[in-house]
Design a protein around this motif. Sequence first.
Motif, short mmCIF file in Angstrom:
data_model
loop_
_atom_site.label_atom_id
_atom_site.label_comp_id
_atom_site.label_asym_id
_atom_site.label_seq_id
_atom_site.Cartn_x
_atom_site.Cartn_y
_atom_site.Cartn_z
N LEU A 43 0.83 -1.21 0.00
CA LEU A 43 0.00 0.00 0.00
C LEU A 43 0.86 1.26 0.00
O LEU A 43 0.52 2.25 -0.61
N ARG A 45 3.80 1.56 -1.28
CA ARG A 45 4.71 1.60 -2.42
C ARG A 45 6.16 1.60 -1.95
O ARG A 45 6.98 2.36 -2.45
N HIS A 96 6.62 6.15 -0.92
CA HIS A 96 5.75 6.56 -2.02
C HIS A 96 6.53 6.81 -3.30
O HIS A 96 6.39 7.85 -3.93
N ARG A 163 -4.11 1.54 12.50
CA ARG A 163 -5.03 2.47 11.83
C ARG A 163 -4.35 3.79 11.47
O ARG A 163 -4.44 4.24 10.33
N PRO A 164 -3.63 4.44 12.41
CA PRO A 164 -2.92 5.66 12.00
C PRO A 164 -1.89 5.41 10.91
O PRO A 164 -1.68 6.27 10.05
N LEU A 166 -2.17 3.24 8.47
CA LEU A 166 -2.92 3.19 7.21
C LEU A 166 -3.27 4.60 6.75
O LEU A 166 -3.12 4.95 5.57
N PHE A 167 -3.72 5.44 7.70
CA PHE A 167 -4.06 6.84 7.40
C PHE A 167 -2.84 7.55 6.83
O PHE A 167 -2.90 8.19 5.77
N ILE A 170 -1.87 6.36 3.22
CA ILE A 170 -2.73 6.72 2.10
C ILE A 170 -2.83 8.22 1.93
O ILE A 170 -2.89 8.74 0.82
N ASP A 171 -2.80 8.95 3.03
CA ASP A 171 -3.20 10.35 3.02
C ASP A 171 -2.34 11.15 4.00
O ASP A 171 -2.84 11.67 4.98
N ASP A 173 -0.87 14.05 4.23
CA ASP A 173 -1.11 15.46 4.56
C ASP A 173 -2.25 15.63 5.55
O ASP A 173 -2.15 16.36 6.54
N VAL A 174 -3.36 14.94 5.26
CA VAL A 174 -4.51 15.06 6.15
C VAL A 174 -4.20 14.41 7.49
O VAL A 174 -4.55 14.93 8.55
N TYR B 104 -9.93 19.33 6.47
CA TYR B 104 -8.84 19.85 5.64
C TYR B 104 -8.72 19.03 4.36
O TYR B 104 -8.71 17.81 4.40
N PRO B 106 -6.03 18.95 1.39
CA PRO B 106 -4.76 19.52 0.90
C PRO B 106 -4.78 19.73 -0.61
O PRO B 106 -5.68 19.27 -1.31
N ARG B 109 -4.21 16.51 -4.47
CA ARG B 109 -3.94 15.15 -4.10
C ARG B 109 -4.59 14.28 -5.14
O ARG B 109 -5.73 14.49 -5.50
N LEU B 115 -3.78 2.04 -6.45
CA LEU B 115 -4.05 1.94 -5.02
C LEU B 115 -5.36 1.18 -4.79
O LEU B 115 -6.42 1.58 -5.27
N LEU B 125 -11.30 6.86 7.18
CA LEU B 125 -10.07 7.32 7.84
C LEU B 125 -10.25 8.74 8.36
O LEU B 125 -9.65 9.11 9.37
N GLY B 129 -9.28 7.68 11.61
CA GLY B 129 -7.93 7.30 11.18
C GLY B 129 -6.85 7.67 12.17
O GLY B 129 -5.76 7.10 12.13
N ARG B 131 -7.09 7.34 15.42
CA ARG B 131 -7.18 6.56 16.67
C ARG B 131 -6.19 5.41 16.61
O ARG B 131 -6.08 4.71 15.61
N GLY B 133 -4.45 1.73 17.38
CA GLY B 133 -5.01 0.39 17.35
C GLY B 133 -5.52 0.05 15.97
O GLY B 133 -5.26 0.74 15.00
#
Lengths: 288, 308
Positions: A43, A45, A96, A163-164, A166-167, A170-171, A173-174, B104, B106, B109, B115, B125, B129, B131, B133
Amino acid sequence: MTPSWNLVADLRDLWSYPFMVNAFRAGTIVAVLAGAMGWFMVLRRQSFAGHTLAVVGFPGAAGATLLGVAATFGYFAFCVAAALVIAALPFGAGGHGQESAVTGTVQAFALACGFLFVALYKGFLSGMNTMLFGSFLGVTTTQVVVLLVIAAAALAVLTLIGRPLLFASIDPDVAAARGVPVRALSVVFLVLLGCAAAEASQITGTLLVFALLVMPAATAQALTANPRWSLPLTIVIGLAATWLGLGVSYYTSGPLGFYVTTFAFGGYAITRLAGLARFAGLTARGAA
Amino acid sequence: MSLRQGERAVGGDSPPPARPPDAAIRLRGAAVRLRGAAVRLGGRTVWSGVDLTVGAGEFVALLGPNGAGKSTLVKVLLGLLPLTAGEISVLGARPGRGNHRVGYLPQRRSFDAALRIRGVDVVRLGLDGDRWGVPLPAFLAPRARRRAAEDRIAEVIDLVGATAYAARPIGALSGGEQQRLLIAQALVRRPDLLLLDEPLDSLDLPNQSAVAALVARICRSERVSVVMVAHDVNPILGYLDRVAYLAHGGAATGTPEEVITGATLSRLYDTPIEVLRTSDGRLVVVGQPEAPARHTDRHGGDPRGDTR
């Protein structure tokens, strides 16, 4: 040795040898860890970084043998150190596809160093084959315990940051705006990936690590885009390739790395071909 | 020639400096408040003396040429960059403090075509996203909470009109479809402030006006304040409560009628610009320097390479 084609009898036959039991234990641990890390790696890359980490294991293992230490420690020391180095490079942790020629240069130099260590340690050629292409012979119980402890620790950390991570993968900046420590997670992930590469190297050899690190994840992600399914599926595919590879390798006395890689590759090829066929079918129906 | 003049020119049409009490009340509830703000990056003052107020539920555009520091201002509002001078409050607190109440989006993107993650997962997310765990397996998760999360995700995807394709891999979607899902991701936690950095960039014209209308509708129906960075003001001009032009190291702010005049814009961009009124009363800006064409192919280049 010929299989009786009776699954229970064959398994009993396989497991009547302690070295085969250890090989299955080690293979199972490695397939689970490599599958989970590989899923995130694909995921993110970061396949090239993963391959570099695995290749660095070769001089590690060769150097450890040269010094008279167990090869296991050489794998882990070099792979984790290489993970920290890649993370320290300005583009490394970004991943990436920004991995640069530097990573490739380090990889080539690591292979050359490994070859030097092998040359310094004379009469060691079968050992080099094992390091590069894997073997199920001679997996000790101590080695299995080390693999298990490190895999359990790495999976515990991955569960905590899942979970963070994965966030951030993928993303980024956010995720950063939401307070996710993107950079730190990237470093932690590379270290975990180093552990997975070091473990997988001991089953498939450093050159064929992708059989367990990339192929199951790529196959599962081609089958479904739902992470709730593709992550468990990755581990199932990795386990299937490892067990089948071990069984066939035992009965044919063929090279383990080849069989594990072939089963993993077969699964990937069938999935992609089925995907293409379905796409062609949809297109044909759409055109009709 | 500087923006201070522009500001004064704008200020000339606005109420006298002593603010009436109702303005003070409006400011206390303001989503964003900047007073005399300045930022230095790498030894260069990006902008200074910027005053900007975004009232609750207002739709504000942040406009200006390339390199004027529009994205820098967004990062300041997120608390990712500090001010070197001036005062700032975002949702009544220091920037960065209330980011859980800020959505937000950005700049530029786009997701890799390969993907393999569904649109709905990307939206999710936005909800949880950050949190620690991993999500529990469905049969272990508390039923009520899981249901509430799923309902909210479905609701926000419906709000942006993405229900039909939310279950497809995000890399396989068009730029406009991805942008709607990303707006849903920014909205999923019911933010009070939405920061959108060039959401219309790299979209074709019909999608530009559709996404602009969508943001305006959300701004009204969800009562969320919106700050949208834009190159081209025309697609959003009809919806704006207030505009802020950044150029030449400063800013001109006011209502569109105050700021979007030929004289002000020509001065800001150093080039002749006309503002025309169409027969149905809409303003159209003509002669505005176009942004250099780039990244129109959503798969091309590195989406994070160019950040300003």
